[in-house]
Design a protein around this motif. Sequence first.
Motif, mmCIF file in Angstrom:
data_model
loop_
_atom_site.group_PDB
_atom_site.id
_atom_site.type_symbol
_atom_site.label_atom_id
_atom_site.label_comp_id
_atom_site.label_asym_id
_atom_site.label_seq_id
_atom_site.Cartn_x
_atom_site.Cartn_y
_atom_site.Cartn_z
ATOM 1 N N GLY A 176 -11.972 -2.534 3.086
ATOM 2 C CA GLY A 176 -10.755 -3.246 3.466
ATOM 3 C C GLY A 176 -10.477 -4.424 2.551
ATOM 4 N N LEU A 177 -9.489 -5.222 2.945
ATOM 5 C CA LEU A 177 -9.139 -6.405 2.165
ATOM 6 C C LEU A 177 -8.971 -7.616 3.070
ATOM 7 N N ARG B 215 -4.366 -15.323 -2.322
ATOM 8 C CA ARG B 215 -5.199 -14.336 -2.994
ATOM 9 C C ARG B 215 -5.594 -13.202 -2.058
ATOM 10 N N VAL B 216 -5.703 -12.009 -2.655
ATOM 11 C CA VAL B 216 -6.202 -10.830 -1.954
ATOM 12 C C VAL B 216 -7.638 -10.589 -2.410
ATOM 13 N N VAL B 217 -8.517 -10.354 -1.460
ATOM 14 C CA VAL B 217 -9.929 -10.082 -1.759
ATOM 15 C C VAL B 217 -10.275 -8.695 -1.225
ATOM 16 N N LEU C 4 -17.343 -8.181 -3.325
ATOM 17 C CA LEU C 4 -16.046 -8.804 -3.057
ATOM 18 C C LEU C 4 -15.345 -8.969 -4.396
ATOM 19 N N GLU C 5 -14.086 -8.561 -4.461
ATOM 20 C CA GLU C 5 -13.347 -8.624 -5.724
ATOM 21 C C GLU C 5 -11.949 -9.184 -5.496
ATOM 22 N N SER D 32 0.839 -1.200 0.000
ATOM 23 C CA SER D 32 0.000 0.000 0.000
ATOM 24 C C SER D 32 0.871 1.245 0.000
ATOM 25 N N ALA D 33 0.600 2.153 -0.951
ATOM 26 C CA ALA D 33 1.415 3.370 -1.048
ATOM 27 C C ALA D 33 0.827 4.280 -2.114
ATOM 28 N N THR D 34 1.415 5.474 -2.250
ATOM 29 C CA THR D 34 1.207 6.287 -3.438
ATOM 30 C C THR D 34 2.075 5.677 -4.534
#
Length: 219
Positions: free
Chosen positions: A107-108, A114-116, A129-130, A8-10
């Motif tokens: 959130g995740l 896998r990330v959801v 949910l993706e 997570s970042a710019t």
Amino acid sequence: MDVGRFYSATIWTPKEMTLKGIAVRIGEKSEASILFDTELLRVVCGWTGEFLEFNPARYGIIGPPKVGKEIAFHSPRQPGWSREGQFADPRPKPFGPLPRKWAKYRGLHLHGNRVVFEYTVGSKQVVVLESPWIETVGDRRFVTRELEIAPSEEELELLVAEPGSKVELVADAAFVKLTSGGEKSPTTAKVAVHDKTLRLKLLFPVGQVSNLPVLNTAH
């Protein structure tokens, strides 16, 4: 430094800077990646090759990282979901979250490798949910977006990719339609009113071979 499955970042892409982005490695061997914008709730882009390129100065803490160079697809800088048929950015300044009644990031989750992502869309705050991934179908490879959309009393519309992008859809054709904007308008997916949870998958070709058969776009 091992940053894990997501970072997570710019983050810079070739076309823009995403202020609150989450870059996610996808595939069992991290063969590809996507960038998710938590402010606009859109997938900014997908790419293969190197995950992120960090600034060499002071161990990467001086400037924001950049995505890899082998871009498979990109989306316009617009909300990831429409509001009353419109994708125009409603924010008075080009940063910060969308209005809660438009969409809200929640959130995740981690599910194995896998990330959801979890967020809500629409005035009724429909839960979505993706999860991104990479798949091989025959000799073709795709970066994919898999979505699970809770029942909705209103029609929803999802921003898919910038004009002219190649994308395919696997979904119940009675409820989900892919609309190509040609060379001028973005590609979107329209989701009809539904009383049961819907699932759909968007597939973006990576290194597509032109003489291979086209994937069935509905089932």
